[in-house]
Design a protein around this motif. Structure first.
Motif, short mmCIF file in Angstrom:
data_model
loop_
_atom_site.label_atom_id
_atom_site.label_comp_id
_atom_site.label_asym_id
_atom_site.label_seq_id
_atom_site.Cartn_x
_atom_site.Cartn_y
_atom_site.Cartn_z
N LYS A 20 0.84 -1.20 0.00
CA LYS A 20 0.00 0.00 0.00
C LYS A 20 0.87 1.25 0.00
N ALA A 21 1.91 1.25 0.82
CA ALA A 21 2.78 2.42 0.92
C ALA A 21 3.46 2.73 -0.42
N SER A 22 3.73 1.68 -1.21
CA SER A 22 4.40 1.91 -2.50
C SER A 22 3.52 2.66 -3.49
N LEU A 23 2.22 2.72 -3.21
CA LEU A 23 1.31 3.44 -4.09
C LEU A 23 1.34 4.95 -3.85
N VAL A 24 1.79 5.37 -2.68
CA VAL A 24 1.69 6.78 -2.31
C VAL A 24 2.48 7.69 -3.26
N PRO A 25 3.80 7.45 -3.49
CA PRO A 25 4.52 8.34 -4.41
C PRO A 25 3.99 8.26 -5.84
N PHE A 26 3.54 7.09 -6.24
CA PHE A 26 2.95 6.90 -7.57
C PHE A 26 1.70 7.77 -7.74
N LEU A 27 0.80 7.72 -6.77
CA LEU A 27 -0.43 8.50 -6.86
C LEU A 27 -0.16 10.01 -6.76
N ASP A 65 4.69 1.74 -17.27
CA ASP A 65 6.00 2.39 -17.16
C ASP A 65 6.00 3.44 -16.07
N PHE A 66 4.93 4.20 -15.96
CA PHE A 66 4.86 5.23 -14.91
C PHE A 66 4.88 4.59 -13.53
N ALA A 67 4.15 3.50 -13.36
CA ALA A 67 4.15 2.80 -12.06
C ALA A 67 5.53 2.26 -11.74
N ASN A 68 6.21 1.71 -12.72
CA ASN A 68 7.56 1.17 -12.49
C ASN A 68 8.54 2.29 -12.15
N LEU A 116 0.66 -3.44 -7.82
CA LEU A 116 0.36 -3.25 -9.23
C LEU A 116 -0.74 -4.20 -9.67
N GLN A 117 -0.61 -5.47 -9.27
CA GLN A 117 -1.55 -6.49 -9.70
C GLN A 117 -2.91 -6.38 -9.00
N ARG A 118 -2.90 -6.04 -7.73
CA ARG A 118 -4.12 -6.14 -6.94
C ARG A 118 -4.85 -4.83 -6.72
N ILE A 119 -4.21 -3.70 -7.03
CA ILE A 119 -4.87 -2.40 -6.88
C ILE A 119 -4.89 -1.63 -8.20
N VAL A 120 -3.71 -1.41 -8.80
CA VAL A 120 -3.65 -0.60 -10.02
C VAL A 120 -4.36 -1.30 -11.18
N GLU A 121 -4.12 -2.59 -11.33
CA GLU A 121 -4.76 -3.30 -12.44
C GLU A 121 -6.29 -3.31 -12.35
N PRO A 122 -6.88 -3.60 -11.20
CA PRO A 122 -8.34 -3.52 -11.13
C PRO A 122 -8.89 -2.14 -11.44
N LEU A 123 -8.22 -1.08 -10.96
CA LEU A 123 -8.71 0.27 -11.15
C LEU A 123 -8.43 0.82 -12.55
N LEU A 141 -2.08 -2.84 -18.79
CA LEU A 141 -1.40 -1.66 -18.26
C LEU A 141 -0.37 -1.08 -19.21
N GLU A 142 0.27 -1.95 -19.99
CA GLU A 142 1.32 -1.46 -20.89
C GLU A 142 0.74 -0.73 -22.11
#
Length: 456
Positions: free
Chosen positions: A136-143, A164-167, A176-183, A192-193
């Motif tokens: 979850k914490a890894s999503l903070v700078p991305f968002l 690429d932006f997420a990476n 990436l798989q369980r939050i970003v991909e569903p949304l 995503l690519e």
């Protein structure tokens, strides 16, 4: 051709709108509300377009698995002006579910911070067996970076894929798989690519100042039945005319601009203004004859459409214990929901599923698509519901959605064109809500505003 039109007599006040989806209907409503003469021509036997429902060989189906987003602004205002009661049209969901084949538990997340605050808070802080606190914490700078760039440098953000932006911003694989991909893939069904980072952040950006409106509504019937037909009736009550089973084959263009349209049966209908509000592929086909060499239209004519594949089935048992939005990342299942208690009542089980990777699926047989759908549902723990299926339909197409791939944002056209009397409406046109119902309404309103400005 022009002489024939003049023989028919031109109605100087008439606007023809090609397409009775939400874009065309919203444009028509704004015009008839100001006393303008409007004729809507719809090729299908029903109104609604991409927000439609119909009978497919004995089964009631919808154009896709659609939900109403609570932070929409213009669509609810339009429906209320048309006399449509949102509380009768919608059932609000308080949670959504994410099921991943590699997860021992599924994730359940609250959607409604006002009406279900504890569920919303527990969803953010809990679900640690599904997604760890570190993920979850890894999503903070991305968002944070994504929303900032969406405002400050949207053109550059549109040049990079979401993956690429997420990476670049260190999103963990599980997040990436369980939050970003569903949304993302679960909403717009693209991998995503292939998905523009700008489209992802741009979709959610309008919801930030309206976080109190962040919830999902299920329709209480097919969208034609409960939303688009009542809206069409309101347009007719104000003097507008709507013809279904009325496909337009050509735009009639002369020295003075748009002069009308030609129908499939050869009928010529004069008008001083034409709004092309068909799906993206049909709109491009109508424009190509006269404007393929016109510099203004060339970016739009090169804008790709993307296919969509939806599986809808009836069963002896409900697929899920309640009707709510569910995502199946890690499978061909993008988003889906049980609908036997909301949209398709009176059936023991009824579900609609949007599949991801439509480019790969669009040319497969119905049986192949159904087999892959069953495997995906079994992989996310829904084997019992699959075993009770009694009938299914595959609803597919390649004309309805523009491809929200990197670099395509600059190809979206404005609603007011440089051609006298020609306007565009559709979620592919320039407006901030991308491929959504709200986007379609905004586009129709912008086209209507252009027509009203011209007539003042």
């Amino acid at each position: 051709m022009n002489a024939q039109l003049h023989e028919l007599g031109r109605n100087e006040d008439q606007t023809i709108i090609i397409g009775a989806g939400l874009a065309g209907l919203s444009c028509a409503f704004e015009l008839v509300d100001q006393g303008k003469s409007v004729l809507i021509l719809e090729a299908a036997p029903y109104v609604g377009g991409r927000t439609g429902n119909w009978n497919e060989r004995g089964m009631e189906v919808e154009s896709g698995f659609h939900k109403f987003i609570g932070y929409y602004k213009e669509l609810p205002k339009l429906l209320e002006r048309a006399g449509i009661d949102l509380d009768e049209m919608l059932v609000w969901e308080t949670t959504m579910q994410v099921r991943h084949p590699d997860a021992e538990e599924y994730g359940e997340f609250g959607l409604d911070i006002i009406h279900a605050p504890l569920k919303t808070l527990s969803g953010m802080l809990g679900n640690n067996d599904f997604i760890t606190p570190g993920d979850k914490a890894s999503l903070v700078p991305f968002l944070a970076a994504g929303f900032k760039d969406c405002v400050s440098r949207p053109e550059e953000l549109d040049e990079i894929s979401l993956l690429d932006f997420a990476n670049q911003h260190g999103v963990n694989e599980q997040a990436l798989q369980r939050i970003v991909e569903p949304l993302s893939s679960g909403i717009f069904f693209m991998p995503l690519e292939q998905y523009s980072a700008y489209a992802f952040f741009g979709l959610f950006l309008p919801g930030i100042p309206r976080i109190h409106k962040m919830r999902i509504g299920a329709f209480t019937g097919g969208m034609t039945d409960v939303m688009c037909s009542p809206l069409a009736a309101a347009i007719e009550q104000k003097g507008g005319r709507i013809r279904t089973n009325a496909p337009v084959t050509r735009l009639l263009y002369g020295m003075d601009g748009l002069e009308g349209v030609e129908m499939e049966d050869g009928e010529l209908i004069p008008a001083t203004r034409v709004v092309v509000a068909a799906n993206i592929r049909r709109s491009q086909q109508l424009l190509e004859e006269h404007f393929s060499e016109h510099e203004w239209f060339q970016p739009f004519l090169s804008l790709d459409a993307m296919p969509h594949v939806t599986v809808q089935f009836e069963s002896e048992l409900p697929l899920l214990p309640e009707d709510r939005t569910t995502f199946g990342p890690g499978t061909d299942i993008g988003s889906f929901g049980e609908q036997s208690r909301t949209t398709f009542r009176g059936r023991p089980g009824r579900a609609s599923i949007i599949l991801v990777n439509p480019d790969e699926l669009i040319d497969l047989s119905d049986e192949e698509i159904w087999n892959r759908t069953q495997k995906g549902l079994i992989d996310i723990g829904l084997a019992e519901g699959v075993s009770s299926v009694t009938d299914y339909r595959i609803v597919r197409g390649n004309e309805n959605f523009y491809r929200i791939a990197p670099g395509n944002e600059r190809k979206r056209p404005e609603q007011v064109t440089p051609i006298r009397g020609l306007y565009l409406a559709g979620d592919y046109t320039k407006q901030p809500m991308f491929t959504t119902m709200e986007g379609a309404v905004l586009s129709g309103q912008k086209a209507a505003a252009g027509i009203l400005d011209e007539s003042t």
